[in-house]
Design an enzyme around this catalytic site. Structure first.
Site, PDB file in Angstrom:
ATOM      1  N   LYS A 102      19.338 -44.182 -12.855  1.00 43.94           N
ATOM      2  CA  LYS A 102      18.817 -45.120 -13.939  1.00 43.94           C
ATOM      3  C   LYS A 102      19.258 -44.240 -15.093  1.00 43.94           C
ATOM      4  O   LYS A 102      18.040 -43.184 -14.738  1.00 43.94           O
ATOM      5  CB  LYS A 102      17.806 -46.178 -13.784  1.00 43.94           C
ATOM      6  CG  LYS A 102      17.982 -46.866 -14.645  1.00 43.94           C
ATOM      7  CD  LYS A 102      16.544 -47.322 -15.448  1.00 43.94           C
ATOM      8  CE  LYS A 102      16.401 -47.999 -16.794  1.00 43.94           C
ATOM      9  NZ  LYS A 102      14.913 -48.386 -16.746  1.00 43.94           N
ATOM     10  N   GLY A 163       8.961 -52.973 -22.729  1.00 42.74           N
ATOM     11  CA  GLY A 163       7.204 -52.764 -22.883  1.00 42.74           C
ATOM     12  C   GLY A 163       7.155 -53.949 -24.387  1.00 42.74           C
ATOM     13  O   GLY A 163       6.258 -54.511 -23.637  1.00 42.74           O
ATOM     14  N   ALA A 189      14.668 -54.298 -19.309  1.00 40.60           N
ATOM     15  CA  ALA A 189      14.056 -53.883 -20.989  1.00 40.60           C
ATOM     16  C   ALA A 189      13.668 -55.371 -21.717  1.00 40.60           C
ATOM     17  O   ALA A 189      14.647 -56.509 -21.807  1.00 40.60           O
ATOM     18  CB  ALA A 189      13.951 -52.650 -21.629  1.00 40.60           C
ATOM     19  N   GLY A 190      12.066 -55.567 -22.012  1.00 44.05           N
ATOM     20  CA  GLY A 190      12.113 -56.643 -22.881  1.00 44.05           C
ATOM     21  C   GLY A 190      11.933 -57.727 -22.562  1.00 44.05           C
ATOM     22  O   GLY A 190      10.628 -58.609 -22.421  1.00 44.05           O
ATOM     23  N   ALA A 211       9.523 -54.277 -15.612  1.00 40.10           N
ATOM     24  CA  ALA A 211       8.554 -53.388 -15.133  1.00 40.10           C
ATOM     25  C   ALA A 211       6.994 -53.996 -15.921  1.00 40.10           C
ATOM     26  O   ALA A 211       6.173 -54.537 -15.237  1.00 40.10           O
ATOM     27  CB  ALA A 211       8.818 -52.337 -15.561  1.00 40.10           C
TER      28      ALA A 211
END
Lengths: 261, 95
Positions: A102, A163, A189-190, A211
């Site tokens: 990644k 995040g 992301a987001g 995550a």
């Protein structure tokens, strides 16, 4: 909900991954809670950072993931230049015996937005070096196309900053990226909650990477299960084909046989 | 850090060389930089010695010397030259 990981699996670079939910590992408070969330998520692929060995650490993230049968996707988180990202990817390949990476090249330490110039540069070098490159990128369709052109095996546009939990700020751009892409699009992301993951799949993404939304949730395992179901629901809705949006109502019941007619 | 094995030298364990070869006391002859810290080198110090000293297990570990990855298959044969900069990395939660 039906488990579609085997009947409709995520495939990247000709490899069957399985689950369409890819998990991050950062932000969890203990190996036990990470394990619980990973299991609840049903994931088959989890990303890990590459960091200097801490001689005082005894638990092994590699052992934890391999014990769960989860494939390791090393990342280049924290890299700000193509040079650093390429070296980190090469170290990861040696450490984990995988040529998947990644690719993350950050351009701003406040927003953690990717640097598209360094990103494409690094992607090109890593593809030439035999890597299966999964780049984290902005939601710019032109950058996504450039990444695909240099040989990336997927593109991973953000929904909003890492995040932030702000969800998908520009769904139209994600749709444009999906519409033009010949490789899987992974929303990375987001994501803040399960409906964001569902929306990503409804927009046509092939997978979602989550995550923080899980690891920092009040109950990470429960949120991981919600993300799993959100991804499955969104995928099913995408495959089912949504109705066309209309400006005014369209009755779903017939007027024939109404009383008083 | 603790010694991976007794090499027969005496003195405070915490300061004892981790990579001294053989039973005879060896004096550090040079220094390299490992993960940003100075690291004493002994004649014949190899990458394998370094990994054994730093890591509980070599699994999931990679080493770079002066920004070049050292393949695992060559760790035993790769001697560490004075003045080099070494990175030893593994998986960490994140990303």
């Amino acid at each position: 909900m039906t488990d579609t990981a085997t009947s409709d699996p995520l495939v990247i670079a000709g490899t069957v991954v399985g689950s369409r939910l890819i998990m991050g590992t950062g932000g969890m408070t203990s190996p036990e809670s990470l394990t619980g969330a990973l299991v609840a998520s049903g994931t088959a692929l989890a990303t890990v950072a590459v960091r200097r060995v801490d001689p005082s650490t005894r638990h092994s993230l590699v052992d934890l993931l391999e014990g769960l049968g989860i494939r390791i996707l090393p990342n280049t988180a924290g890299c700000y230049t193509a040079t650093d990202a390429v070296l980190t990817a090469r170290l990861a390949r040696e450490a984990f015996a995988t040529n998947w990476v990644k690719l993350e090249v950050i351009g701003d330490d406040r927003t953690l937005l990717p640097d598209p110039i360094e990103l494409v540069l690094a992607a090109e070098q890593l593809v030439d070096d035999g890597f299966v490159v999964l780049p984290y990128c902005g939601d710019d369709p032109v950058v996504a196309r450039r990444l695909e052109q240099v040989g990336c095996a997927a593109v991973m546009p953000l929904g909003s900053p890492i995040g932030s939990g702000l969800g998908i700020r520009n769904p139209h751009n994600i749709e444009l990226i999906v519409e033009q892409a010949g490789v899987p699009v992974v929303l990375d992301a987001g994501i803040g909650t399960a409906s964001d993951a569902c929306l990503a799949m409804e927009l046509g993404c092939s997978a979602v990477l989550v995550a923080t939304a899980v690891t920092r949730a009040g109950d990470p395992s429960l949120m991981a299960a919600a993300m799993r179901d959100g991804v499955a629901a969104g995928r099913a809705a995408r495959l089912a084909g949504r109705i066309t949006r209309r400006f005014v109502a369209e009755a779903s019941s017939s007027f024939e046989g109404m009383v008083g007619q | 850090m603790t010694r991976s094995e007794d090499d027969g030298t005496t003195g405070p364990v915490a300061d004892a060389p981790l990579t001294a070869p053989g039973p005879a006391p060896a004096l550090a002859t040079a220094v390299a930089t490992v993960n940003g810290e100075p690291y004493d080198l002994y004649p014949g110090s190899t990458v394998s010695d370094l990994v054994a000293a730093w890591c509980p297990s070599p699994r999931g570990v990679a080493v770079a010397i002066d920004s070049e990855v050292v393949p695992r298959s060559t760790w035993n044969a790769t001697r560490i030259e004075p003045g080099v900069t070494i990175e030893i990395v593994t998986a960490a939660a994140g990303g």
